[in-house]
Design a protein around this motif. Sequence first.
Motif, PDB file in Angstrom:
ATOM      1  N   UNK A  63      14.555  73.664  74.733  1.00 21.91           N
ATOM      2  CA  UNK A  63      15.266  73.005  75.831  1.00 21.91           C
ATOM      3  C   UNK A  63      16.607  73.662  76.101  1.00 21.91           C
ATOM      4  N   UNK A  64      17.256  74.081  75.009  1.00 22.06           N
ATOM      5  CA  UNK A  64      18.556  74.740  75.114  1.00 22.06           C
ATOM      6  C   UNK A  64      18.428  76.067  75.854  1.00 22.06           C
ATOM      7  N   UNK A  65      17.369  76.823  75.525  1.00 18.50           N
ATOM      8  CA  UNK A  65      17.163  78.112  76.196  1.00 18.50           C
ATOM      9  C   UNK A  65      17.003  77.905  77.700  1.00 18.50           C
ATOM     10  N   UNK A  66      16.235  76.872  78.063  1.00 17.42           N
ATOM     11  CA  UNK A  66      16.047  76.594  79.498  1.00 17.42           C
ATOM     12  C   UNK A  66      17.379  76.236  80.142  1.00 17.42           C
ATOM     13  N   UNK A  67      18.186  75.438  79.445  1.00 19.69           N
ATOM     14  CA  UNK A  67      19.498  75.065  79.993  1.00 19.69           C
ATOM     15  C   UNK A  67      20.360  76.300  80.170  1.00 19.69           C
ATOM     16  N   UNK A  84      12.241  79.893  92.464  1.00 17.96           N
ATOM     17  CA  UNK A  84      11.061  79.412  91.743  1.00 17.96           C
ATOM     18  C   UNK A  84      11.296  79.335  90.240  1.00 17.96           C
ATOM     19  N   UNK A  85      11.936  80.381  89.713  1.00 18.70           N
ATOM     20  CA  UNK A  85      12.200  80.428  88.270  1.00 18.70           C
ATOM     21  C   UNK A  85      13.216  79.349  87.917  1.00 18.70           C
ATOM     22  N   UNK A  86      14.260  79.257  88.725  1.00 18.42           N
ATOM     23  CA  UNK A  86      15.293  78.255  88.466  1.00 18.42           C
ATOM     24  C   UNK A  86      14.681  76.853  88.433  1.00 18.42           C
ATOM     25  N   UNK A  87      13.840  76.556  89.425  1.00 17.97           N
ATOM     26  CA  UNK A  87      13.237  75.220  89.477  1.00 17.97           C
ATOM     27  C   UNK A  87      12.402  74.935  88.240  1.00 17.97           C
ATOM     28  N   UNK A  88      11.718  75.961  87.738  1.00 19.07           N
ATOM     29  CA  UNK A  88      10.930  75.770  86.512  1.00 19.07           C
ATOM     30  C   UNK A  88      11.841  75.560  85.318  1.00 19.07           C
ATOM     31  N   UNK A  89      12.982  76.237  85.334  1.00 19.77           N
ATOM     32  CA  UNK A  89      13.883  76.136  84.177  1.00 19.77           C
ATOM     33  C   UNK A  89      14.503  74.741  84.071  1.00 19.77           C
ATOM     34  N   UNK A  90      15.024  74.222  85.202  1.00 21.55           N
ATOM     35  CA  UNK A  90      15.658  72.899  85.062  1.00 21.55           C
ATOM     36  C   UNK A  90      14.604  71.837  84.784  1.00 21.55           C
ATOM     37  N   UNK A  91      13.372  72.055  85.285  1.00 20.38           N
ATOM     38  CA  UNK A  91      12.316  71.091  84.980  1.00 20.38           C
ATOM     39  C   UNK A  91      11.956  71.148  83.501  1.00 20.38           C
ATOM     40  N   UNK A  92      11.812  72.368  82.980  1.00 18.69           N
ATOM     41  CA  UNK A  92      11.479  72.521  81.564  1.00 18.69           C
ATOM     42  C   UNK A  92      12.573  71.903  80.706  1.00 18.69           C
ATOM     43  N   UNK A  99      11.581  64.147  76.628  1.00 20.04           N
ATOM     44  CA  UNK A  99      10.406  63.600  75.958  1.00 20.04           C
ATOM     45  C   UNK A  99      10.234  64.119  74.534  1.00 20.04           C
ATOM     46  N   UNK A 100      10.715  65.327  74.271  1.00 26.43           N
ATOM     47  CA  UNK A 100      10.445  65.901  72.951  1.00 26.43           C
ATOM     48  C   UNK A 100      11.681  65.998  72.070  1.00 26.43           C
ATOM     49  N   UNK A 101      12.858  65.745  72.631  1.00 21.88           N
ATOM     50  CA  UNK A 101      14.043  65.730  71.766  1.00 21.88           C
ATOM     51  C   UNK A 101      14.747  64.376  71.773  1.00 21.88           C
ATOM     52  N   UNK A 102      15.287  63.967  72.946  1.00 18.75           N
ATOM     53  CA  UNK A 102      16.153  62.782  72.960  1.00 18.75           C
ATOM     54  C   UNK A 102      15.447  61.528  72.468  1.00 18.75           C
ATOM     55  N   UNK A 103      14.202  61.341  72.909  1.00 14.55           N
ATOM     56  CA  UNK A 103      13.513  60.102  72.551  1.00 14.55           C
ATOM     57  C   UNK A 103      13.070  60.079  71.086  1.00 14.55           C
ATOM     58  N   UNK A 147       1.978  74.198  78.741  1.00 17.41           N
ATOM     59  CA  UNK A 147       1.986  74.063  80.204  1.00 17.41           C
ATOM     60  C   UNK A 147       3.243  74.683  80.799  1.00 17.41           C
ATOM     61  N   UNK A 148       4.346  74.566  80.065  1.00 11.65           N
ATOM     62  CA  UNK A 148       5.608  75.073  80.594  1.00 11.65           C
ATOM     63  C   UNK A 148       5.656  76.593  80.525  1.00 11.65           C
ATOM     64  N   UNK A 149       5.103  77.150  79.449  1.00 10.52           N
ATOM     65  CA  UNK A 149       5.124  78.609  79.329  1.00 10.52           C
ATOM     66  C   UNK A 149       4.051  79.252  80.195  1.00 10.52           C
ATOM     67  N   UNK A 150       2.974  78.510  80.455  1.00 10.55           N
ATOM     68  CA  UNK A 150       1.857  79.065  81.193  1.00 10.55           C
ATOM     69  C   UNK A 150       1.935  78.721  82.667  1.00 10.55           C
ATOM     70  N   UNK A 151       2.973  79.159  83.319  1.00 11.34           N
ATOM     71  CA  UNK A 151       3.087  78.865  84.746  1.00 11.34           C
ATOM     72  C   UNK A 151       4.162  77.855  85.039  1.00 11.34           C
ATOM     73  N   UNK A 152       4.374  76.932  84.100  1.00  7.54           N
ATOM     74  CA  UNK A 152       5.497  76.024  84.244  1.00  7.54           C
ATOM     75  C   UNK A 152       5.270  74.906  85.233  1.00  7.54           C
ATOM     76  N   UNK A 153       6.310  74.127  85.400  1.00  9.00           N
ATOM     77  CA  UNK A 153       6.263  72.990  86.311  1.00  9.00           C
ATOM     78  C   UNK A 153       7.586  72.976  87.048  1.00  9.00           C
TER      79      UNK A 153
END
Lengths: 563, 362
Positions: A63-67, A84-92, A99-103, A147-153
């Motif tokens: 998550x930090x790398x994406x930030x 496109x890349x930026x949008x994937x990064x802030x989404x990731x 979902x995988x850290x804070x909670x 999913x995030x590495x394979x095309x992303x969201x």
Amino acid sequence: MSLASVYLNRDYITQSAPAEPNAKASPNYLNHAYGWQSWLLTIDHKRIGLLYMLSVTGFFLIGMAAAGMVRYDLLKPSGMLEADIYNRMFSAHGIVMTFFFLIPAIPGIFGNFFIPLMVGARDLAFPKLNLASWYIYMIGGAFGIWAILNGGIDTGWTLYPPYSSKSAATNVAPVAVSIFITGFSSILTGLNIVVTVHRMRAPGMTWMRLPLFVWAIYATSLIQLLSTPVLAVTVVFLGVERLTGVGIFDPALQGDPVLFQHMFWFYSHPAVYIMILPAMGVINEVLTCFSRKNIFGYSAVVFSTLGIAFAGFIVWGHHMFLAGEGYYPALIFSFLSFFVAVPSAVKVFNWTATLYKGSITFSAPMIYAVGFIILFMIGGLTGLFLSNLGSDIHLHDTYFVVAHFHYVMVGGMVLGYFAGLHYWWPKITGRMYNEWWAKFSAITIMVGFSFTFLPQFYLGYLGMPRRYASYAPEFQDLNVLSSAGSTVLAVGYIMPLFYLIHSLFFGKIATSNPWGATGLEWQTPSPPSPHNFDKTPIVTCGPYEYSLTPEEAKAMAQAGGKH
Amino acid sequence: MIFAQIPLPTPRASSQGAEIDDIILATTLVTGLAFVLVTAVLITFCFLYRRRSEDERTPRILGSTVIEIIWTTIPFLIFIAFFVWGIKIFQVHLTPPDDAMEINVVGKQWMWKVQHPEGEREINSLHIPVNRAIKINLTSEDVIHDFGIPAFRNKIDAVPGRTMSTWYYPTEVGVYHIFCDQYCGQGHSAMVGKVYVMEQKDYEEWSKAHAEGSLALEGRKLFLKLQCISCHSNNSGARAPVLEEIYKKRVPLQGGGEVIADDSYIRESILYPLKKVHEGWQPIMPSFLGQVSEDDLVKVIAYIKSLRRGDIPVRTEQFYPPIGAPTQRTEVQSPKTNTENSAPKESVPKNTPKESAPKGGK
């Protein structure tokens, strides 16, 4: 005998932890079994806690790398990356961190590790279910990362339809599945903790003698149990609409996009309290310990915790003031949002009052805790701008919001997590870390954090919208300042990785109670034995009797004193 | 208007803006004061009660119901005050006055389409008169957008399937940002525009030139249809002069001399383009003699006369689709017969729907 040594060996809670320093002689939970099977098939809550620690740290780094990419892009107005890349990064960044850290972080690591120790139990109520939760979390997490590495969201973590259900050409469905799976881990952990707290408290551990960390995790677990199913339903609906074209949210298919926002925030607003309440719980433990004081207003803190957990469920609509939810709903949600701010304020006042006439030392956990109070206060107070129907019109969906929730999430939850990590590290590992480095990293994190997010409040007031890959040139200076701050913040985050790992091999051996704390968990050796307690402890007084010597506490208990 | 005297760091151009700035500033002051007080107490305690010896004893203070009640009630009352103030502003935000001029705005990925009451249409810009209530009826063709104008301290979501409305009372003439504030996909950050607040008479003049049926607007359609835009564009690679504000200006000619760009010169240039060529440009323009009727010629000239700085559309822009119509496919109404007959030989490749949307990001 000096009073200091009394504090360091307090044993007024009847139980027979092995006296120092023979911890070496009896096996602890780390060295009583070896081999990968003893870890991956373990049902020991402490080992599962460590499994969580490893995986949560991994997700945090992703998550930090994406930030980092997000802040890199915003260095210049036209953006350093493709949109496109930026949008994937802030989404990731949003999805991984939420979902995988804070909670899962604090309930998964410290909740697992310390709830049984703090209530005087041998394990959680359902040890196998506990292991299953971790596996479900890992499956969901691995699927999400794939999913995030394979095309992303590129929908952002909020997944608003109809963009997500119709328009986005990215991995929305796989991410929805991963969120769905991870949700079950959250529900099962919550269930486990609720049952443990209800059924497995040691004799004498009445509800009003529970450590406040236990209360916090308990309240969190209730929220997890009650709200996560709604998220599951929401992402299923989203997936169904996306994959089959059945209209639920898309107006072109007779659906209602605002319905999604109601359902999503019905989970995701309480989720904010899933993230922050455990951190508040940690702060109670740390503040009382390092100021050697009873918490000021124990029951006020308990009721504010429950109040936040309850009120957190009825404020979701404040995310939709301008989304067409209607005038009266907006009115009610605004009022309730102000209402939920009250217990948070009460907590801050109680923490401050706890320090009054204390005997305060500034070990690393305490520095994190004081930093938490100050930064969380900024996060909470700036929330008042957004719960207000008037100022929200201008500040909604701008960087002001981004700064506000990072102050709550990072200034609050992450600092609380680090406070807990440093506070309990000697108990978990049996080693002391380097105090100087720990303090240095705490200060670095706070300075870097402030430089990153303070400018964003101002950017938001100037009108810079969220989630912009490129922006008007007049916003550049503040963005560069923010990006510079984020590199300092990143350095602060990386440092603990080094000195904590270093301490595992070269750290001083920790005594069973290095901080002279009162909690039951400190009555076990460091690291604790596999079965936690040799003999079930009997609790005779409240959790924070720092101002009494063991003898006085015993005498008071016999006289039937308060708590 | 309490804090009206304080200089602003960012432009403010609407009457509601002042109210919102007031409440933001007031909240800042009150929360700032609370923050400073609590932090001061916290740090004072940290300093006063630092541990001086390991043998220190602390008093056993368990709390105080009175104090708890006080510090629960006081914030609550302050919050109520701000809540009530906020309602007042929100109510104004949602209830436009009856005499407001109504402008329809449609968001689509990734542009704002604006339609004025007299039929004027524009994309990614909004021309409005100053000192007059403007009501915005907002919807979206595809996903959720948000029509935000920071200088007006105003924004509202554009939700597909619904009509949302808000309003402004612009008070300052000027040019301000329009931002899309709700994430809407790849081109989200490119979904920006400008709002032009004009004096009433400037607005009328602008309106006349852009109204449906006006000579200039008809001329604009012809300008696109006849592919004039292929060369007379604002793009960097344009092959002919940009015609903005050329009317009544001196035009330097190839081979020396100059001419005033009046009606007759513009007319001559369309029909006999090689007669007087603008200095610095290749003589490549085909003649439109016999291809444009006199009526149409008048319209094209009216359009060229009306051009102001920044008015020339980008080369890829085609006809406006009717507002609210399904787009993409109808976007390109390439006038086949005309294009084949009359377009210059070296006409640019046909515009595709993909090109006709502004590129996202960069």
